[in-house]
Design an enzyme around this catalytic site. Structure first.
Site, PDB file in Angstrom:
ATOM      1  CB  SER A 135      -0.880   0.121   1.528  1.00 51.68           C
ATOM      2  OG  SER A 135      -1.712  -1.222   1.110  1.00 51.68           O
ATOM      3  N   GLY A 158      -4.509  -1.851  -0.519  1.00 53.02           N
ATOM      4  CA  GLY A 158      -3.463  -1.526  -1.829  1.00 53.02           C
ATOM      5  C   GLY A 158      -3.308  -0.009  -2.028  1.00 53.02           C
ATOM      6  N   GLY A 217      -2.969   3.708  -4.359  1.00 55.97           N
ATOM      7  CA  GLY A 217      -3.310   4.564  -5.504  1.00 55.97           C
ATOM      8  C   GLY A 217      -4.883   5.195  -4.835  1.00 55.97           C
ATOM      9  CB  CYS A 242      -7.159  -0.940   3.524  1.00 55.64           C
ATOM     10  SG  CYS A 242      -6.062   0.464   3.549  1.00 55.64           S
ATOM     11  CG  PHE A 243      -7.464   0.093  -2.736  1.00 52.38           C
ATOM     12  CD1 PHE A 243      -7.353   1.314  -2.828  1.00 52.38           C
ATOM     13  CD2 PHE A 243      -7.734  -0.578  -3.851  1.00 52.38           C
ATOM     14  CE1 PHE A 243      -7.496   2.098  -4.231  1.00 52.38           C
ATOM     15  CE2 PHE A 243      -7.799   0.149  -5.264  1.00 52.38           C
ATOM     16  CZ  PHE A 243      -7.647   1.180  -5.075  1.00 52.38           C
ATOM     17  N   GLY A 300      -4.729   7.108   2.453  1.00 50.74           N
ATOM     18  CA  GLY A 300      -4.857   8.380   2.166  1.00 50.74           C
ATOM     19  C   GLY A 300      -6.035   9.255   1.689  1.00 50.74           C
ATOM     20  CG  PHE A 301      -7.476   8.218  -1.676  1.00 50.18           C
ATOM     21  CD1 PHE A 301      -7.892   9.249  -2.548  1.00 50.18           C
ATOM     22  CD2 PHE A 301      -6.244   7.927  -1.824  1.00 50.18           C
ATOM     23  CE1 PHE A 301      -6.842   9.852  -3.445  1.00 50.18           C
ATOM     24  CE2 PHE A 301      -5.278   8.366  -2.895  1.00 50.18           C
ATOM     25  CZ  PHE A 301      -5.675   9.411  -3.675  1.00 50.18           C
ATOM     26  CG  HIS A 357      -3.998  -2.744   7.353  1.00 51.68           C
ATOM     27  ND1 HIS A 357      -3.693  -3.222   6.118  1.00 51.68           N
ATOM     28  CD2 HIS A 357      -4.196  -1.400   7.069  1.00 51.68           C
ATOM     29  CE1 HIS A 357      -3.664  -2.406   5.312  1.00 51.68           C
ATOM     30  NE2 HIS A 357      -3.826  -1.223   5.658  1.00 51.68           N
ATOM     31  CD  GLU A 370      -3.557  -6.721   7.938  1.00 51.35           C
ATOM     32  OE1 GLU A 370      -2.797  -5.745   7.689  1.00 51.35           O
ATOM     33  OE2 GLU A 370      -4.792  -6.608   7.888  1.00 51.35           O
TER      34      GLU A 370
END
Length: 380
Positions: free
Chosen positions: A55, A236, A238, A264-265, A308-309, A354, A356
């Site tokens: 990530s 991930g 982006g 997350c993503f 960051g998003f 996260h 995990e």
């Protein structure tokens, strides 16, 4: 990125932000030039897991903890096959690692993998600057890559921004692979790799799940070819606004009603699949000490983050979506950012952080059990 690995600990280095702020220090790791988005991580431990988290692809990570490298590097704590950060910024690197598990120094590992870093700068001042001005493009220059400041700043401003970046396919596996269940196999899960960390399928395997990890380019047909009891979408890098293909695949899963879990993503993908927007945070959440409330139980968890998003979904009401009712299930107590979503009429949920947690707190490990419960309910 241009790199060399000789004489890093004595070589002058300069960090240049896109707004012109400059910090001078010493090279750490490889010598050369690198570019990325400057972000800060508040974790005091777990630097090896941070470095190898996909990530962080195309990001230059600033560590807020002043002393880094004291436990060295080993081969067991890697979250993926390589270091993914574009650059690394620390204040006070350890001279000698002091862990019985260490096989080499962090400086040596960074140099061996060509990761350009800088040490000996005021990371507290840099972090305060990023909090005030926001995450931004940055360059680290050292050795023969040290031009004049005007040239360095121009090169930083020519680097690509994180907004609009489609990066999952650059970090994901290109071939499917299987992580077998530990002990008796109870379920099969298809996991879409958007930048998956190694600990994630391991946490599922601990619960009797055989995990089929599929490339980011996998289709709905690829997912159901493994006859899954559940489908997982990973973390991930982006901008989620570019992730049209994973969103389409997730919508196919939602239409079939297969139990679904995203991290997350994967949370941002679920948000988009349900019709919500996403947006870029000013400086993001990164570290292993972020407070999140599970609104379904009222409990507060200390959690590990790297994003960051965020998803733009209403906190104060249940929303109607093409797949039934949805609500925000988790929220960050620092800034009320959406940290989780769940459908009320289909077996699907996600979190922005996260569970995990390698390294980090284990407060949220129950979410894997919640995923198991959804698959058990579907089977029943």
């Amino acid at each position: 990125m241009t790199t060399s690995t000789r004489g890093a600990h004595k070589t002058p280095a300069v960090l240049v932000l896109e707004d012109g702020r400059t910090f001078r220090g010493r090279a750490y790791g490889a010598v050369g030039a690198t570019f990325g988005e400057a972000v800060f991580s508040t974790g005091m431990t777990g630097y090896q897991e941070t470095l190898t988290d996909p990530s962080y692809h195309r990001q230059v990570v600033v560590m807020t903890a002043p002393h880094i490298g004291n436990t060295g590097v080993n081969d067991e704590d890697m979250e993926s096959r390589r270091i993914w950060v574009s650059g690394y910024v620390v204040r006070d690197p350890a001279r000698v690692p002091s862990s019985w598990r260490s096989t080499r120094t962090l400086d040596e590992e960074l140099a061996a993998q060509g990761v350009v870093g800088i040490s000996g700068i005021d990371t507290r001042a840099l972090t305060r600057h990023l909090r005030e001005r926001g995450a931004m493009r940055v360059g680290i220059f050292s050795g023969n890559a040290l031009p004049d400041e005007g040239t360095m700043l121009a090169e930083v401003r020519q680097a690509p921004e994180m907004s609009g970046a489609d990066l999952s396919a650059e970090v994901a596996t290109t071939e499917p692979y299987v992580v077998p269940a530990i002990g008796e196999k109870k379920f099969t899960v298809a996991a879409i790799d958007l930048g998956i960390k190694g600990m994630t399928p391991h946490r599922m395997a601990e619960r009797g799940i055989e995990v089929h990890v599929l490339p980011a380019t996998a289709t709905v047909e690829d997912v159901y070819a493994v006859a899954p009891d559940g489908v997982f979408f990973s973390n991930g890098p982006g901008d989620p606004s570019t992730a049209d293909h994973p969103v389409s695949v997730m919508q196919g899963v939602l239409e079939r009603g297969t139990p679904l879990f995203g991290i997350c993503f994967g949370n941002q993908i679920l948000g988009r699949a349900l019709g919500f927007g996403t947006f870029k945070l000013k400086y993001g959440h990164r570290g292993i000490n972020q407070p999140v409330q599970d609104r379904t139980t009222g409990k507060v968890e200390v959690t590990a983050h790297n994003h960051g998003f965020a998803v733009d979904a209403p906190l104060d009401k249940v929303s109607d979506t093409p797949y039934g009712r949805a609500e925000v299930s988790h929220v960050c107590l620092n800034d009320n950012v959406v940290e989780g979503l769940q459908l009320l009429d289909k077996p699907a949920f996600s979190v922005q952080y996260h569970p995990e947690a390698a390294a980090g707190p284990h407060d949220a490990a129950y979410l894997f059990d919640r995923f198991v419960s959804l698959m058990e309910g579907q089977r029943a």
